[in-house]
Structures are given as C-alpha cells and as structure tokens.
Design a protein around this motif. Structure first.
Motif, short mmCIF file in Angstrom:
data_model
loop_
_atom_site.label_atom_id
_atom_site.label_comp_id
_atom_site.label_asym_id
_atom_site.label_seq_id
_atom_site.Cartn_x
_atom_site.Cartn_y
_atom_site.Cartn_z
N GLU A 1 0.83 -1.21 0.00
CA GLU A 1 0.00 0.00 0.00
C GLU A 1 0.87 1.26 0.00
O GLU A 1 0.51 2.26 -0.63
N ASP B 1 -6.83 6.48 -1.32
CA ASP B 1 -7.41 5.30 -0.69
C ASP B 1 -6.31 4.37 -0.16
O ASP B 1 -6.41 3.84 0.96
N GLU B 2 -5.27 4.17 -0.98
CA GLU B 2 -4.21 3.25 -0.57
C GLU B 2 -3.47 3.80 0.65
O GLU B 2 -2.98 3.02 1.48
N HIS C 1 -5.57 2.76 3.50
CA HIS C 1 -5.39 1.33 3.75
C HIS C 1 -4.07 1.08 4.49
O HIS C 1 -4.01 0.29 5.44
N TYR D 1 -5.29 -10.52 -0.03
CA TYR D 1 -5.92 -10.09 1.22
C TYR D 1 -6.97 -11.09 1.68
O TYR D 1 -7.17 -11.28 2.89
N THR E 1 -10.91 -4.54 2.98
CA THR E 1 -9.96 -3.90 2.07
C THR E 1 -9.92 -4.62 0.75
O THR E 1 -9.85 -4.00 -0.32
N GLU F 1 -10.54 -3.11 -3.14
CA GLU F 1 -9.61 -3.30 -4.24
C GLU F 1 -10.31 -3.86 -5.47
O GLU F 1 -10.02 -3.45 -6.61
#
Length: 322
Positions: free
Chosen positions: A122, A155-156, A159, A218, A240, A244
């Motif tokens: 991330e 967003d990343e 995360h 994930y 998460t 994605e």
C-alpha cells in the motif's frame, strides 16, 4: 485467464517479497506435516520458480476479476449459461490455481508478516505507483484517469494507515484493530476505452492486475487471521479486499474498456487460456523441472491442463452463442 499484473503485489507480493516471506510462510488448509514440507520446499525454491509462481498468481487473480465482470455482462445479454461458465471458471482460477501457487510460494505468513506485506504494498502504491500514473495521465491529456489514479492513491494511503495500526495491535497486544472499509459496488458495463494514450492504457492494465492480486492475497490473509483466532483482522483484510476489487479494479476496468460484448469477451478468454495452456505454463514447468523444483513443475503442468479445458469450454460456448 489472462496475464499481467497488478498491483499491490506488484508491490508487496513481488518476487523478492515472496522469497523473503517463504522462510516463515504458513500454508493454508493443509495438514501440519504437509504444511512443514511445503514451507521447506518454499525456502529452497529457485528464484526463477518464485518469479514464475508470482506471475501465475497475478494472471489467475486477473482472470478471476475479469471473468466475474464478463459473467455479469453475459447475464445482461440474457446469456445465463455463459455467465455461469465465466463465474465458475473465475472461482477455479482464484480458489484452486491461485491458492495452490500461493502455498508453493509461501505467500502467507504470520498475521504480522502478512500485515507487513500489505503495508509495503500500500505504501508503494500510495507514494509511488498511483501518483506517478496520475502525473503521466495528466501529461497525456487523460484527465479522467489522472483523477481516478489520484483518488485511488489516497485510498491506498488510508489502507496503509489502517494496516499499520493493526500491525501495532498484533505485535504489542495493545489497541484496537480498525474497522474494515466499506466497498461501493461499481458497475462495469460494456464499453470502449475512455482513455487515449498508450501509456495510460498500459498503466491501467498494471493497476488492474495489481488490484486483482491485492484482493486475492488479502482474502488469503483474512483466512489466515480467522484460522489464528483474530476475526477483527480478518474483517479488515476482507473489507480492504472488497475495495480493491469492487471499487478500484472496477473503476479502472471502466476506463480501460475491459468489458465488451459476450462474444468479444469469449474470444479474449479463449486467447488467454490458449496462451497459458500451450506457452506460459509449459514454459514455467520446463524451467522449474530444470532447477529441480518438482512440486512447482507439477503445479504448472496441472494448471496448463486445466487452462486447456477452460479454453475448450469457452470455445464451445462461443460456438453455441446465439
């Protein structure tokens, strides 16, 4: 399935990461004795074999994500049998082929190790990959793509921060695992690419592969968290993963024009499966055999045979399409 990758493990699940995690990796859903044997095998896998396993995972994850969207398009065209074929094949790519490759590569480790992988991935996407893609898209006049890349970069970063907090909780026993993010389901209708520059198209392909692989890994990390009695961490990974796939991958797929008519989607699937069955996986098997990685070679051969069956099923569906 098709090929190329993706993202967070573009990022956290690159070959070097897989190699470093292999020493402490834990295979999922296998008896302990086999688990130990798998870890031992992973520790001594040749670097090229690890690289090929990572490439396989990226391709299988992308196939899963793409075929899921192709199935939805077939449903919209009232081709329910084709839709079901795409969905069942997608599940095979994810739950069999990718899972087996991840076990051989030692992708899944302790909860702390899995979080470290996620944080590294991330961070790369937040600080480097998506920001770079946004700058390039802006330079090339693809402003919609530039905005999307900028949004996903943010967003990343969120995360990464959530995973960092979870890492502290897991390693110290203090604090609370963050709540999982909620994914918005982004529809991906049939359509042509909405970007014009070749560089933007290539970056979208890289990003989609990354998002698909992040989702897949994930989900594996979530399974491991559940197995070790940490449902809160499992929910964080699952939530998460949903972002994605259902947001990031889907939004990128819209811009890339990934989904076309069912006939075109079947043609694309047939071409991809043929390449994997006749060239990609046999080549991987040959290299693994040459360096003595017999378990990996067997996996590559078996997967090639499966992909040939997928090709035949897609070809039959195309021949019967009305």
């Amino acid at each position: 399935m098709f090929r190329h990758s993706i993202r967070t493990l573009l990022v956290g699940l690159c070959t070097l990461t897989a190699a470093s995690q292999a020493a402490t990796a834990v295979a999922l859903a296998v008896p302990l004795d086999h688990h130990r044997a798998t870890r031992t095998a992973a520790r001594v896998l040749h670097t090229q074999t690890l690289s090929d396993l990572t490439a396989a995972m990226k391709g299988e994850a992308f196939a899963h994500a793409s075929y899921t969207l192709f199935g939805a398009q077939a449903d919209r065209e009232a081709q329910s049998a084709v839709g079901e074929l795409f969905r069942t094949t997608a599940q095979t790519e994810l739950n069999e082929h990718l899972h087996e490759a991840a076990t051989l590569a030692g992708t899944v480790g302790t909860n702390a190790a899995n979080l470290r992988q996620a944080i590294d991935g991330e961070t790369y996407e937040h600080q480097v990959m998506y920001r770079g893609f946004a700058d390039q898209a802006r330079q090339d006049g693809d402003l919609e793509a530039a905005d999307l890349f900028t949004e996903i970069a943010a967003d990343e970063g969120r995360h990464r921060d959530a995973f960092r907090t979870a890492f502290t909780v897991v390693t110290t026993g203090r604090g609370t695992i963050p709540a999982p993010p909620n994914a918005d389901m982004v529809p991906v209708p049939e359509g042509m690419p909405k970007v014009k520059a070749a560089r933007t198209k290539a970056n979208l392909d890289t990003a989609m592969h990354g998002e698909a692989l992040a989702h897949a890994n994930y989900m594996l990390f979530a399974e491991r968290a559940q197995q070790t009695g940490n449902p809160e961490l499992a929910r964080l990974f699952e939530g998460t993963a949903g972002v994605e796939l259902h947001e990031h991958f889907a939004e990128e797929a819209v811009l890339a024009g990934l989904v076309r008519t069912t006939k075109t989607n079947l043609d694309k699937a047939i071409t991809g499966e043929h390449n994997e069955a006749t060239t990609l996986y046999p080549g991987f098997a040959k290299r693994a055999t040459a360096v003595g990685d017999t378990a990996a070679a067997g996996y590559f051969r078996d997967t090639a045979a499966d992909e040939a069956k997928h090709q035949a099923a897609f070809q039959q569906a195309l021949d019967e399409l009305h």
